[in-house]
Design an enzyme around this catalytic site. Structure first.
Site, short mmCIF file in Angstrom:
data_model
loop_
_atom_site.label_atom_id
_atom_site.label_comp_id
_atom_site.label_asym_id
_atom_site.label_seq_id
_atom_site.Cartn_x
_atom_site.Cartn_y
_atom_site.Cartn_z
N THR A 136 0.79 -1.01 0.03
CA THR A 136 0.00 0.00 -0.10
C THR A 136 1.06 1.27 0.03
O THR A 136 1.76 1.33 0.62
CB THR A 136 -0.84 0.06 1.40
N GLY A 141 -4.10 2.43 -2.64
CA GLY A 141 -4.60 1.51 -1.43
C GLY A 141 -5.47 0.33 -2.29
O GLY A 141 -4.75 -0.47 -2.56
N ARG A 279 -25.15 -10.76 35.47
CA ARG A 279 -25.60 -9.43 35.78
C ARG A 279 -27.12 -9.72 36.01
O ARG A 279 -28.14 -10.24 35.34
CB ARG A 279 -25.51 -8.53 34.68
N GLY A 351 -24.20 -2.90 28.25
CA GLY A 351 -24.40 -1.45 28.37
C GLY A 351 -23.55 -0.60 29.00
O GLY A 351 -22.51 -0.69 28.05
N GLU A 375 -5.86 -5.61 4.29
CA GLU A 375 -6.10 -6.88 3.17
C GLU A 375 -7.06 -6.82 2.32
O GLU A 375 -7.74 -7.67 1.94
CB GLU A 375 -5.72 -7.94 4.02
N THR A 377 -10.62 -3.97 1.61
CA THR A 377 -11.73 -3.45 2.28
C THR A 377 -12.84 -4.30 1.66
O THR A 377 -12.85 -5.25 0.95
CB THR A 377 -12.04 -2.17 1.73
#
Lengths: 394, 263
Positions: A136, A141, A279, A351, A375, A377
């Site tokens: 790159t 790119g 929880r 949360g 590697e 997009t």
């Protein structure tokens, strides 16, 4: 007759061998005991974890991708991916050390001579040296063939000028595989050649290390080459073969990124599940509320689906599937998107606690994002898959 | 020094898949096989002794169906040198006496200084095969070893045997058969190098014919014992777990025992 989905000899089912299960479990134990306790600090300090590199080297994990005749363990692609997955489940940065070692060495595996392999592999397999993959550039790119870095022949050397950007482990590597233009007038896919540059050396400079959102312990570097001389003997393959080497490398390296993504997703799922079990709100475990339980179920199903596609892709690619590009793109596409969704949902399950660094899921969410970017997009992955479906047409 | 370690594939106790078959015996097809836990402890000790000596061999001896090599590979990955598998369709259904005779016969085909065995196996929990093998082969039997110290020069071995109130020190000439438990120390996890190396390690297969054993004298037909009835243990009642600090926990437990007039 309808086209079968698998064009290789690896048709039908696959299962992990006992050996692969043992290797996976050995890496998982190590990841739980030694890697997981370091993950938060590696993220916070954003320093390359030299101790983790040492750990992977001492336990022969970095030797996995290399052939036995050069000090490696000769692991299949699936075996390497199992290791990346287990490490990334605990720490995405640490998993990336193995993934990048494989990425950087693949051009040598695919195009290097026996002499070149004998020269570089033993120290890479032992972990004494690290390697980076430099394709790159700031202006190249997704359109990697548009690279501007040049390599001009001068006697027995090439002289490299230009710069590379977003190079994983570029600032800590001992070897950098550089793709540079050797013939600017050649057809688009014959302009590049690949070189192994042993660093540090005159004309090589690390000009910047990026400040990143995730995988913060893995240094992502900008590299500058100024009249840097490389012996012609350090060129991989023929002149003009660089593009082909780079693309074949990515066909085999993308599964390791998919493995990193699956590992991150699995790690987040485990944290979210444990939290939902512990929880209590409104007098019951939050996991027993249908909205939370359903999220966990979707996270589990998605992660498992991505994992199975990844394993299948590895087996297909190792079997020499003619559509290896499609398999590698599909597994990275699905795993990257899954990791992003699962980690985002893990934050939701926790949360407010998911949003703070007391729990690891916010880090995992930040780490997951890169798997949709590097590697290739996700958009490039879809392009690769669509081309495979439609035929290139040119 | 050469140490033979008796290793048995057992249903993975962690799998939760242990079921009784229609014949009242354990249905082994329901759970994945693993190396018996106590065997792993003695194997670990054997590996440590050979490593400390700097030379020698650890040989696995296993009697199992023909899928035996699967579990033997893990023991080989831990570092054992090679394996010997006794397998024969006629062995199925063998009781402890037949098993003892088969293993004793297989041992006669090997040369060794010591034989190690787990004190019992997690599937049958009989614990009689090792002493039986020692009796049939005429070897001293040192049981419940918490430590094992061979002296190659003097051709003797010394072990600490765990007892109810401490330990005995036993010494015997080599070759000897020693059984051990977790007191010998945690087994290692196989290294990646060990796992990959196990691929190419040798597993020799022996049949009943190789051992000169008449198939009619072993297996279900040759068994001296018969399974008349078997059933899973009754479910336990509710469990109370005390998680407080030691002093407070001790007080609560004493109270609980006193309530039930147990103390």
């Amino acid at each position: 007759m309808a086209q079968v989905t698998s064009a290789s000899r690896a048709q039908g089912l696959f299962r992990l061998t006992d050996e692969q299960e043992m290797l996976r479990d050995a890496v998982r134990v190590l990841a739980d005991d030694r890697v997981a306790p370091r993950a938060a600090e590696i993220d916070r300090t954003a320093e390359f974890p030299e101790d983790m590199r040492r750990l992977l080297a001492d336990h022969d994990i970095l030797a996995l991708p290399f052939p036995t005749e050069h000090g490696g363990l000769g692991g299949e692609l699936l075996t390497v991916c199992l290791a990346v997955e287990q490490l990334s489940r605990a720490c995405a940065t640490t998993g990336l050390i193995l993934a990048v070692q494989e990425l950087g060495s693949l051009p040598i595996t695919l195009a290097g001579s026996d002499e070149q392999k004998a020269r570089w592999f033993p120290k890479l397999a032992s972990g004494e040296q690290l390697i980076a993959f430099a394709l790159t550039e700031p202006e190249a790119g997704s359109d990697a063939a548009a690279a501007r870095t040049t390599a001009m022949r001068d006697g027995d050397d090439y002289v490299i000028d230009g710069s590379k950007r977003f190079i994983s482990q570029g600032s800590v590597a001992d070897l950098v595989v550089v793709f540079a233009v050797t013939d600017a007038d050649a057809p688009r896919h014959q302009r590049l050649s690949a070189f192994v540059v042993e660093v540090p050396r005159d004309g090589f400079q690390v000009t910047r290390v990026e400040h990143k959102m995730g995988i913060r312990g893995s240094p992502t570097a900008e590299l500058a080459f100024t009249k840097l001389r490389v012996p012609a003997a350090d060129r991989l393959g023929e002149e003009g073969e660089g593009w082909s080497i780079a693309m074949r490398t990515l066909d085999r390296s993308r599964p390791a990124i998919a493995a990193q993504a699956v590992g991150i997703a699995q790690g987040a799922l485990e944290v979210a599940t444990a939290y939902a079990r512990d929880r209590q709100q409104f007098g019951q475990r939050i996991g027993d509320f249908q909205q939370v339980g359903a999220m966990l179920a979707d996270m589990d199903a998605g992660t498992e689906a991505a994992r199975q596609l990844l394993y299948k892709a590895c087996v297909e690619i190792d079997a020499g599937a003619p559509d290896a590009s499609r398999w590698s793109a599909m597994c990275k596409l699905v795993a990257g998107d899954t990791a992003m969704r699962v980690t985002t949902d893990a934050v939701q399950v926790l949360g407010g606690y998911g949003y703070i660094d007391e729990f690891p899921v916010e880090r995992m969410m930040r780490d997951a994002k890169i798997t949709q970017l590097y590697e290739g997009t996700q958009q490039i992955q879809r392009l690769v898959i669509a081309r495979s479906l439609l035929g290139k047409g040119d | 020094m050469r140490i033979v370690v008796l290793t048995k594939p057992v249903p993975d106790p962690a799998s939760g898949g242990e079921r009784l078959g229609p014949d009242g015996r354990l249905d082994r097809s329901n759970s994945p096989a693993v190396v018996n836990g106590n065997d792993e402890y003695v194997l670990e000790k054997a590996l440590k002794l050979i490593e400390a000596a700097g030379e020698g061999e650890v040989i696995l001896l296993t009697m199992a169906p023909d899928n035996g090599p699967e579990t033997m590979r893990k023991a080989l990955a831990m570092g054992a040198t090679r394996g010997v598998l006794v397998t024969d369709p006629a062995i199925a259904g063998s009781d402890t006496v037949a098993t003892t005779r088969i293993i004793a016969a297989a041992l006669q085909t090997l040369s060794f200084d010591l034989v190690f065995a787990g004190v019992d196996t997690s599937d049958g929990v009989a614990g009689v095969v090792a002493p039986g093998v020692a009796a049939l082969t005429g070897m001293p039997y040192l049981s419940y070893a918490a430590s094992i110290e061979p002296d190659e020069g003097a051709r003797t071995v010394r072990v600490k045997r765990i007892t109810a109130d401490g330990y005995d020190v036993l010494e015997a000439p080599m070759p000897a058969l020693i059984s051990g438990t977790q007191a010998l120390g945690e087994p290692r996890y196989p290294s990646l190098k060990g796992i990959m190396a196990a691929r190419s390690k040798e597993i020799t297969t022996l049949t009943l014919a190789d051992l000169g054993i008449d198939p009619g004298t072993v297996g279900l037909s040759g068994a001296l014992t018969k399974v008349v009835d078997s059933r899973p243990p009754a479910a336990r009642g509710a469990t109370k777990v005390v998680r407080d600090a030691p002093d407070e926990a001790a007080r609560q437990i004493v109270e609980l025992l006193a309530e039930r007039r147990l103390i």
